[in-house]
Each structure stands twice: as structure tokens, then as C-alpha cells.
Write an enzyme that holds these catalytic residues in place. Structure first.
Site, PDB file in Angstrom:
ATOM      1  N   GLN A   1     -68.954   8.839 -27.937  1.00 26.14           N
ATOM      2  CA  GLN A   1     -68.269   7.806 -28.721  1.00 26.14           C
ATOM      3  C   GLN A   1     -68.641   6.417 -28.226  1.00 26.14           C
ATOM      4  O   GLN A   1     -68.836   5.486 -29.012  1.00 26.14           O
ATOM      5  CB  GLN A   1     -66.756   7.986 -28.645  1.00 26.14           C
TER       6      GLN A   1
ATOM      7  N   HIS B   1     -71.642   4.623 -29.741  1.00 22.78           N
ATOM      8  CA  HIS B   1     -71.615   4.146 -31.123  1.00 22.78           C
ATOM      9  C   HIS B   1     -71.757   2.629 -31.191  1.00 22.78           C
ATOM     10  O   HIS B   1     -72.467   2.094 -32.029  1.00 22.78           O
ATOM     11  CB  HIS B   1     -70.311   4.558 -31.806  1.00 22.78           C
TER      12      HIS B   1
ATOM     13  N   GLU C   1     -58.760   8.524 -33.693  1.00 18.33           N
ATOM     14  CA  GLU C   1     -59.663   8.994 -34.747  1.00 18.33           C
ATOM     15  C   GLU C   1     -60.105  10.426 -34.427  1.00 18.33           C
ATOM     16  O   GLU C   1     -60.058  11.310 -35.285  1.00 18.33           O
ATOM     17  CB  GLU C   1     -60.884   8.066 -34.816  1.00 18.33           C
ATOM     18  N   HIS C   2     -60.571  10.647 -33.207  1.00 23.24           N
ATOM     19  CA  HIS C   2     -60.971  11.978 -32.750  1.00 23.24           C
ATOM     20  C   HIS C   2     -60.102  12.364 -31.555  1.00 23.24           C
ATOM     21  O   HIS C   2     -59.903  11.557 -30.644  1.00 23.24           O
ATOM     22  CB  HIS C   2     -62.435  12.002 -32.295  1.00 23.24           C
TER      23      HIS C   2
ATOM     24  N   ASP D   1     -69.080  15.511 -36.075  1.00 25.59           N
ATOM     25  CA  ASP D   1     -69.832  14.341 -36.526  1.00 25.59           C
ATOM     26  C   ASP D   1     -70.994  14.728 -37.423  1.00 25.59           C
ATOM     27  O   ASP D   1     -71.407  13.940 -38.283  1.00 25.59           O
ATOM     28  CB  ASP D   1     -70.384  13.572 -35.312  1.00 25.59           C
TER      29      ASP D   1
ATOM     30  N   HIS E   1     -34.519   3.736 -73.678  1.00 24.79           N
ATOM     31  CA  HIS E   1     -34.934   5.031 -73.149  1.00 24.79           C
ATOM     32  C   HIS E   1     -34.085   6.141 -73.774  1.00 24.79           C
ATOM     33  O   HIS E   1     -34.605   7.171 -74.213  1.00 24.79           O
ATOM     34  CB  HIS E   1     -34.771   5.076 -71.626  1.00 24.79           C
TER      35      HIS E   1
END
Length: 433
Positions: free
Chosen positions: A257, A260, A324-325, A358, A417
Site C-alpha cells: 500500500q 501506491h 479501505e483494506h 487488487d 391525494h
């Protein structure tokens, strides 16, 4: 990585803060300027930004030509082509299981209700291309877009310095049947997808991850009536590791990670100090071997290793952080996984690295970051579909549900209505012929 031993719960919010490379206000202002420029100058603005940010001369055109697209396969090694095809098959298989089944319910005798899934008509896929062209993300977005049968799919990705698009991205696009490919990146690509230009079709929904500028641009797009998948920013992972974990495995997961980008974040939780220390040593050793070591090292400056007392404490911390992970590198991962309430995607056990998700396990890797896993799901087939409800009343159904509606509408003071029901009931009671 910074090491924290048994921090008090009141310290946890500070440890759960994401890194901020720049002030959000500064980014928002810059993105608003880019939007205004693209709306005013269209393609000319995109050409200028390509020159300024990508060093690319796109005077020959912003769109990838059919010749460029068909030539891409020859530039991709056969072994990589085979790997991409296998990943495509796995992702397709997982997402095919999400195809909604027809559902029709009779809520009362004569009252039929059902739902139909309709594809989003025009979707834009943003694929980062800078230092790490994410052709895997194109698979993650293109497969469900095609499975949903979205009529128009527009791909935006940054050009290389020579004005071309990475051939692996083009090969993947060709595999997915995507032919409208725009050489544009960053906030300017999102702006173009939002309002359209001479070369870029406007879309109804924008998908794809990116840096802080892309994330801010996607959020700005919603103010112009364009939907987005989620506010997905810099990548992140949280690993829960007990004494049974392999420090080399854990270090590799953290670094996968960190590499990235410099604003990625990794967090390691453990109830074993020897595990934390051994993993830190492994991180330092493996870091030296990475081609993107400089990038990963910057990310590690804002990353944390935290010693906690129990698995329950680690799980509570993780659910608050909403990663996220989430990797559960523990002896009994299924037991711990049952308590997960906030995470984008979860990886169970010592042999399940986040890298599998991934690329090729089949699940989607486009996931909520920055704590949005508390209230967002990752991309799925549903992300590319709209659900429209239908209903039909027979005479019997109107007689059953009509009085219920009349009473409720009158109680709310909405006379029209009620009248919409009363008139129809009266027509049923009137003599026919």
C-alpha cells in the site's frame, strides 16, 4: 513507521487521522478554477493542461485513434495478456453473481409491485496513469460497466510524455470493448466528463480513484448533477496481526500500500510487541529492494504501528478507523471477521494478501477510503445500475388499498391525494354501460 504502545482510547482519534499533504481548501479552490477553465475553453483547456502537467503535445487529438487501440496488443507481452485475461474472467465471474433477479410482490390482493434494474446510460471511467498506470482498475470498473450494459462508456486516462496512452491500458480497454478513450488526467478530466467538450462526451456518473485533486473534482462534479461512485482518495491498509503472523508477509502487505503514493497510509495493530518489532525490521529490509522505495518511504513517515492489549481492542480501533483494506493476519480470522462493521474489503488469514484483491481474486478493488467505509460500499454491479419501481392496481387492488390511502392523505391535509383515490373508487362503483 511510528510505534505507539498501549495508547489510551482518548488518544485513538489522533492516531486514526489520515495524512493531509495539502490544505483541502487550497485544493478545492484550484479544482474550481480548473472546472471553470474547462467549461469555458473546452478542448483547448485540456490540451494546455496535458502540456503543463503531463509534458505531452496532443495537438493531433485528445482521443485515442482506432489505429493506436489495435496496435496496443503487440506491445503487451503474451504472458501479461494471459494474466489480464484470467483476472478479467475472475472479476466477471464474481460480478455476474450480483445480477439482480426479477422480483414481483403482491402486497395486497390486486396490488402488484416490482423493481427493474436499468443501466446508468452514460458512465465515465477515470484511470490514473502517472507513475503507476492502473490497468487493473480499468478491469474493476469496465467489467461491471459492461455487465450492466451501460450504453456509453467513456475512459479518461493521462497521456505519457510522447502523447500515447500506456499500451497495457489500451489492451485492457480493447478486451472490455471500450473504444471512446480520452487522453486527459487529473481534475481536468473529471471536469470534461462533467460538462462535456467537443471531444469528451458528458456523462451521468463518474467512477475511479485518483489523487486529492481528482477526489475533490469528483465531489465538485456532484454540484453539477453528475453522480460519483464514492469519494475515493489515497490508498490505505490496516493490518491486525497476532503472534502467529509472519512478519515478512505483514511487511510486504504494508509496503504494497505504501508504494501506491506518498500520501498512502498504512497502520499495523498487534497485541504482540515482538511481532511489531520484527515487522518493522522486515519493512526496513524489504523497502530497500523496492523500485518505488522513495515513494513508499514517504508514505511510511505518516504510518503507525500500534501495540494494543486484546483482539477486541484491535477490532474496535479498526472499526473506528474504517480502513479501505483490512487484513486479518491472525490465528482465527473468521472469528474476528464476524465483528467487522466498517471496512472496504477484508482479507482473512496468513495466505490472503490484499494484493490478491487488487488484481485477480475477483472482488472489486475500487473501495471507500478516508473513513468513508463507515457509510459507503465499494464498487459493484449495483453501482452501474438504477433500480426503478413499478406498481399496478387492479379494481380489486384499488378497493383494498384505496381507503388506506384516503385516510392517510386526509390526515396529512393533502386533499388532492385523497381525491385521486376517491374519484377512481367512485368510477368503479358507478353503473357500467
Amino acid at each position: 513507521m511510528q510505534l505507539f504502545s498501549y495508547p489510551a482510547p482518548q488518544q485513538w482519534p489522533a492516531l486514526q487521522q489520515r495524512a493531509a499533504a495539502q490544505q483541502a481548501q487550497d485544493i478545492d479552490q484550484r479544482v474550481e478554477q480548473i472546472f471553470a477553465d474547462v467549461r469555458q475553453r473546452g478542448d483547448a483547456a485540456l490540451l494546455d493542461y496535458a502540456q503543463r502537467f503531463d509534458g505531452a503535445d496532443l495537438s493531433a487529438g485528445l482521443r485515442v485513434s482506432l489505429e493506436e487501440l489495435t496496435a496496443a496488443a503487440a506491445q503487451v507481452p503474451a504472458e501479461l495478456q494471459a494474466a489480464i485475461r484470467q483476472a478479467h474472467a475472475n472479476i466477471l465471474r464474481f460480478h455476474q453473481a450480483q445480477v439482480p433477479q426479477p422480483e414481483e410482490v403482491e402486497t395486497m390482493p390486486g396490488v402488484q409491485c416490482w423493481r427493474r434494474a436499468v443501466p446508468v446510460q452514460r458512465v465515465g471511467l477515470y484511470i490514473p496513469g502517472g507513475t503507476a498506470p492502473l490497468f487493473s482498475t480499468l478491469l474493476m470498473l469496465g467489467v461491471p460497466a459492461r455487465l450492466a450494459a451501460c450504453p456509453e462508456v467513456v475512459l479518461c486516462t493521462p497521456p505519457q510524455r510522447d502523447g500515447s496512452v500506456n499500451p497495457v491500458i489500451l489492451f485492457t480497454a480493447q478486451l472490455l470493448g471500450i473504444t471512446t478513450i480520452i487522453k486527459a488526467g487529473g481534475a481536468q478530466a473529471v471536469a470534461a466528463l462533467t460538462g462535456g467538450t467537443a471531444s469528451v462526451p458528458a456523462v451521468d456518473k463518474i467512477f475511479g480513484p485518483g489523487n486529492r485533486y481528482v477526489t475533490a473534482a469528483k465531489q465538485l462534479a456532484t454540484r453539477y448533477g453528475v453522480a460519483i461512485d464514492m469519494p475515493a482518495g489515497p490508498s490505505e491498509v490496516l493490518v491486525i496481526a497476532d503472534a502467529s503472523a509472519n512478519p515478512a508477509f505483514v511487511a510486504a502487505d504494508l509496503l504494497s500500500q505504501a508504494e501506491h503514493g506518498p500520501d498512502s497510509q498504512v497502520i499495523l495493530l498487534s497485541d504482540s510487541l515482538p511481532m511489531l518489532e520484527a515487522t518493522q525490521a522486515e519493512v526496513a529490509r524489504q523497502l530497500r529492494e523496492l523500485p518505488r522505495a522513495e515513494v513508499a518511504a514517504q508514505a511510511l513517515q505518516e504510518s503507525r504501528a500500534i501495540l494494543l492489549r486484546t483482539p477486541e481492542e484491535m477490532l474496535y480501533f479498526s472499526n473506528q478507523y474504517a480502513p479501505e483494506h483490512l487484513i486479518l493476519a491472525v490465528q482465527n480470522p473468521e472469528q474476528l471477521a464476524a465483528g467487522v462493521t466498517s471496512a472496504g474489503s477484508v482479507f482473512l488469514g496468513h495466505l490472503t494478501p490484499e494484493a490478491a484483491g487488487d488484481y485477480a481474486s475477483g472482488t472489486n478493488h475500487t473501495l471507500p477510503t478516508n473513513g468513508y467505509a463507515r457509510n459507503y460500499s465499494g464498487v459493484s454491479l449495483d453501482s452501474f445500475l438504477k433500480k426503478i419501481t413499478f406498481q399496478r392496481l387492479s379494481p380489486e387492488g384499488l378497493r383494498h388499498v384505496g381507503p388506506v390511502v384516503e385516510l392517510m392523505a386526509e390526515a396529512e391535509g393533502l386533499r388532492a391525494h385523497a381525491r385521486a383515490i376517491t374519484l377512481r373508487l367512485a368510477s368503479l362503483a358507478a353503473p357500467q354501460g
